[in-house]
Scaffold this motif. Structure first.
Motif, PDB file in Angstrom:
ATOM      1  N   TYR A  62       0.772  -1.218  -0.189  1.00 24.40           N
ATOM      2  CA  TYR A  62       0.136   0.032  -0.039  1.00 24.40           C
ATOM      3  C   TYR A  62       0.761   1.328  -0.019  1.00 24.40           C
ATOM      4  CZ  TYR A  62      -3.323  -3.406   1.788  1.00 24.40           C
ATOM      5  OH  TYR A  62      -4.153  -4.672   1.986  1.00 24.40           O
ATOM      6  N   GLU A  63       0.764   2.260  -1.036  1.00 21.85           N
ATOM      7  CA  GLU A  63       1.409   3.086  -0.965  1.00 21.85           C
ATOM      8  C   GLU A  63       0.404   4.493  -0.803  1.00 21.85           C
ATOM      9  OE1 GLU A  63       4.408   4.248  -1.510  1.00 21.85           O
ATOM     10  OE2 GLU A  63       5.223   2.497  -1.895  1.00 21.85           O
ATOM     11  N   ILE A  64       0.524   5.250   0.495  1.00 24.95           N
ATOM     12  CA  ILE A  64      -0.339   6.269   0.809  1.00 24.95           C
ATOM     13  C   ILE A  64      -0.081   7.578   0.154  1.00 24.95           C
ATOM     14  CG2 ILE A  64      -1.090   7.382   2.947  1.00 24.95           C
ATOM     15  CD1 ILE A  64      -0.413   4.846   4.622  1.00 24.95           C
ATOM     16  N   LYS A  65      -1.061   8.084  -0.417  1.00 22.14           N
ATOM     17  CA  LYS A  65      -1.098   9.345  -1.180  1.00 22.14           C
ATOM     18  C   LYS A  65      -2.030  10.100  -0.356  1.00 22.14           C
ATOM     19  CE  LYS A  65       2.496   8.223  -3.366  1.00 22.14           C
ATOM     20  NZ  LYS A  65       3.999   8.589  -3.134  1.00 22.14           N
ATOM     21  N   VAL A  66      -1.778  11.526   0.080  1.00 21.10           N
ATOM     22  CA  VAL A  66      -2.845  12.498   0.764  1.00 21.10           C
ATOM     23  C   VAL A  66      -3.192  13.664  -0.118  1.00 21.10           C
ATOM     24  CG1 VAL A  66      -2.542  11.167   2.836  1.00 21.10           C
ATOM     25  CG2 VAL A  66      -1.374  13.328   2.314  1.00 21.10           C
ATOM     26  N   SER A  67      -2.340  13.816  -0.895  1.00 19.89           N
ATOM     27  CA  SER A  67      -2.512  15.175  -1.738  1.00 19.89           C
ATOM     28  C   SER A  67      -2.254  15.028  -3.252  1.00 19.89           C
ATOM     29  CB  SER A  67      -1.811  16.441  -1.251  1.00 19.89           C
ATOM     30  OG  SER A  67      -0.381  16.181  -1.368  1.00 19.89           O
ATOM     31  N   LYS A  68      -2.671  15.904  -4.157  1.00 22.14           N
ATOM     32  CA  LYS A  68      -2.163  15.625  -5.544  1.00 22.14           C
ATOM     33  C   LYS A  68      -0.627  16.046  -5.767  1.00 22.14           C
ATOM     34  CE  LYS A  68      -4.855  19.066  -7.273  1.00 22.14           C
ATOM     35  NZ  LYS A  68      -5.737  19.912  -8.328  1.00 22.14           N
ATOM     36  N   ILE A 108      -5.771   6.620  -0.768  1.00 27.66           N
ATOM     37  CA  ILE A 108      -5.978   8.172  -1.049  1.00 27.66           C
ATOM     38  C   ILE A 108      -7.245   8.365  -0.284  1.00 27.66           C
ATOM     39  CG2 ILE A 108      -4.778   8.151  -3.109  1.00 27.66           C
ATOM     40  CD1 ILE A 108      -7.182   8.656  -4.530  1.00 27.66           C
ATOM     41  N   PRO A 109      -7.322   9.715   0.412  1.00 20.25           N
ATOM     42  CA  PRO A 109      -8.558  10.236   0.803  1.00 20.25           C
ATOM     43  C   PRO A 109      -9.661  10.046  -0.538  1.00 20.25           C
ATOM     44  CG  PRO A 109      -6.947  11.678   1.387  1.00 20.25           C
ATOM     45  CD  PRO A 109      -6.256  10.543   0.487  1.00 20.25           C
ATOM     46  N   THR A 110     -10.894  10.197  -0.073  1.00 21.79           N
ATOM     47  CA  THR A 110     -11.885   9.835  -1.154  1.00 21.79           C
ATOM     48  C   THR A 110     -12.091  11.169  -1.895  1.00 21.79           C
ATOM     49  OG1 THR A 110     -13.025   8.413   0.543  1.00 21.79           O
ATOM     50  CG2 THR A 110     -14.393   9.591  -1.113  1.00 21.79           C
ATOM     51  N   GLU A 111     -11.829  12.444  -1.266  1.00 19.13           N
ATOM     52  CA  GLU A 111     -12.141  13.772  -1.962  1.00 19.13           C
ATOM     53  C   GLU A 111     -10.925  13.868  -2.855  1.00 19.13           C
ATOM     54  OE1 GLU A 111     -10.534  14.490   2.063  1.00 19.13           O
ATOM     55  OE2 GLU A 111     -12.215  13.509   1.273  1.00 19.13           O
ATOM     56  N   LEU A 112      -9.811  13.082  -2.966  1.00 15.89           N
ATOM     57  CA  LEU A 112      -8.515  13.256  -3.645  1.00 15.89           C
ATOM     58  C   LEU A 112      -8.732  12.585  -5.037  1.00 15.89           C
ATOM     59  CD1 LEU A 112      -5.722  14.333  -4.271  1.00 15.89           C
ATOM     60  CD2 LEU A 112      -4.989  12.152  -3.205  1.00 15.89           C
ATOM     61  N   LEU A 113      -9.540  11.516  -5.083  1.00 17.39           N
ATOM     62  CA  LEU A 113      -9.859  10.662  -6.298  1.00 17.39           C
ATOM     63  C   LEU A 113     -10.657  11.677  -7.108  1.00 17.39           C
ATOM     64  CD1 LEU A 113      -9.939   8.309  -8.028  1.00 17.39           C
ATOM     65  CD2 LEU A 113     -12.147   7.578  -6.733  1.00 17.39           C
ATOM     66  N   ASP A 114     -11.476  12.541  -6.547  1.00 15.34           N
ATOM     67  CA  ASP A 114     -12.290  13.402  -7.661  1.00 15.34           C
ATOM     68  C   ASP A 114     -11.404  14.582  -8.435  1.00 15.34           C
ATOM     69  OD1 ASP A 114     -14.770  12.238  -7.108  1.00 15.34           O
ATOM     70  OD2 ASP A 114     -15.333  13.226  -5.267  1.00 15.34           O
ATOM     71  N   ILE A 136      -2.588  -1.601 -11.000  1.00 13.27           N
ATOM     72  CA  ILE A 136      -2.443  -0.968  -9.525  1.00 13.27           C
ATOM     73  C   ILE A 136      -3.974  -0.735  -9.047  1.00 13.27           C
ATOM     74  CG2 ILE A 136      -1.764   0.954  -8.146  1.00 13.27           C
ATOM     75  CD1 ILE A 136       0.539   1.297 -10.147  1.00 13.27           C
ATOM     76  N   GLY A 137      -4.348  -1.178  -7.716  1.00 12.70           N
ATOM     77  CA  GLY A 137      -5.491  -1.182  -7.314  1.00 12.70           C
ATOM     78  C   GLY A 137      -5.661   0.325  -6.559  1.00 12.70           C
ATOM     79  N   LEU A 138      -6.982   0.795  -6.376  1.00 12.35           N
ATOM     80  CA  LEU A 138      -6.990   2.170  -5.508  1.00 12.35           C
ATOM     81  C   LEU A 138      -8.081   1.907  -4.387  1.00 12.35           C
ATOM     82  CD1 LEU A 138      -6.420   4.922  -5.576  1.00 12.35           C
ATOM     83  CD2 LEU A 138      -8.618   5.597  -7.076  1.00 12.35           C
ATOM     84  N   ILE A 139      -7.774   2.413  -3.419  1.00 12.33           N
ATOM     85  CA  ILE A 139      -8.488   2.145  -2.157  1.00 12.33           C
ATOM     86  C   ILE A 139      -8.826   3.599  -1.690  1.00 12.33           C
ATOM     87  CG2 ILE A 139      -8.554   1.748   0.340  1.00 12.33           C
ATOM     88  CD1 ILE A 139      -6.842  -0.734  -0.219  1.00 12.33           C
ATOM     89  N   THR A 140      -9.897   3.999  -1.361  1.00 13.11           N
ATOM     90  CA  THR A 140     -10.258   5.390  -0.927  1.00 13.11           C
ATOM     91  C   THR A 140     -10.830   5.377   0.633  1.00 13.11           C
ATOM     92  OG1 THR A 140     -12.552   5.182  -1.704  1.00 13.11           O
ATOM     93  CG2 THR A 140     -11.000   6.187  -3.062  1.00 13.11           C
ATOM     94  N   VAL A 141     -10.398   6.301   1.320  1.00 14.07           N
ATOM     95  CA  VAL A 141     -10.848   6.350   2.655  1.00 14.07           C
ATOM     96  C   VAL A 141     -11.576   7.613   2.902  1.00 14.07           C
ATOM     97  CG1 VAL A 141      -9.887   6.489   5.241  1.00 14.07           C
ATOM     98  CG2 VAL A 141      -8.529   5.179   3.353  1.00 14.07           C
ATOM     99  N   ASN A 142     -12.713   7.418   3.636  1.00 11.40           N
ATOM    100  CA  ASN A 142     -13.718   8.732   3.580  1.00 11.40           C
ATOM    101  C   ASN A 142     -13.378   9.291   5.284  1.00 11.40           C
ATOM    102  OD1 ASN A 142     -15.156   7.431   5.527  1.00 11.40           O
ATOM    103  ND2 ASN A 142     -16.765   7.030   4.067  1.00 11.40           N
ATOM    104  N   PRO A 143     -13.697  10.522   5.354  1.00 10.16           N
ATOM    105  CA  PRO A 143     -13.347  11.034   6.857  1.00 10.16           C
ATOM    106  C   PRO A 143     -14.095  10.340   7.852  1.00 10.16           C
ATOM    107  CG  PRO A 143     -14.317  12.534   5.269  1.00 10.16           C
ATOM    108  CD  PRO A 143     -14.289  11.185   4.490  1.00 10.16           C
TER     109      PRO A 143
END
Length: 181
Positions: A55-61, A81-87, A121-128
């Motif tokens: 898992y590679e954690i990314k929190v901003s663009k 990544i945080p859910t809002e970053l995906l958008d 590569i997979g993508l997991i989102t984490v909401n608040p």
């Protein structure tokens, strides 16, 4: 560099998910030994089926677009990544592609997702609230025996490092004295 609060939050969510029976996890795993390292995985799990998930954690663009080496060395590999970053990332790629004549008039809203899928590569989102969703499923990589051995050795070294940190804080033999005393 110090971790952001969002990074710590995502780590806590991943840790809770990894606490299942038969799943073993470790943060900041340096892959390889000495000069032949393949980078650092933010979080890696190994399960009773013999599967590694990285898992590679990314929190901003800027974090996502960073040139830092990515260590996608597991059977399954994910960005988290945080859910809002995906958008935001989807909109950026859509805007980028709309500049090209050959992409004008096409629906580029899922181009970001397609880029990740093509890389496996997979993508997991984490909401608040700490809920996770798998936005993109990863493709399985088939690791060779030496790669598996390298990952296991790397996890053991990193887990030992974490145990040393813990024992500096509160050694278990000190706890034994408290209980018996």
């Amino acid at each position: 560099m110090a971790k952001t609060e969002m990074t710590k939050f995502i780590e806590s969510v991943l840790w809770e998910k990894a606490r299942l029976q038969g799943v073993y996890g470790c943060f900041e795993v340096t892959i390889g030994v000495g000069w032949s390292t393949d980078g650092i995985v933010d979080f890696i799990t190994y399960d009773s089926y013999g599967e590694f998930r990285c898992y590679e954690i990314k929190v901003s663009k800027s974090d996502f677009k960073s040139k830092a080496k990515l260590s996608f060395v597991g059977d399954f590999n994910y960005y988290v990544i945080p859910t809002e970053l995906l958008d935001e990332l989807r909109k950026d790629v859509e805007k980028e592609l709309s500049k090209y004549e050959w992409r004008k008039g096409e629906d580029n809203s899922r181009a970001f997702d397609e880029r990740l899928k093509s890389q496996g590569i997979g993508l997991i989102t984490v909401n608040p609230r700490g809920n996770i969703s798998i936005a993109i499923k990863p493709k399985r990589k088939y690791l060779k025996a030496m790669q598996r051995s390298n990952l296991l050795e790397s996890m053991v070294r990193s887990q030992s490092r974490e145990l040393v940190k813990f024992y500096k804080e509160k050694p278990y033999w000190g706890l034994l004295n408290e209980v018996s005393g």
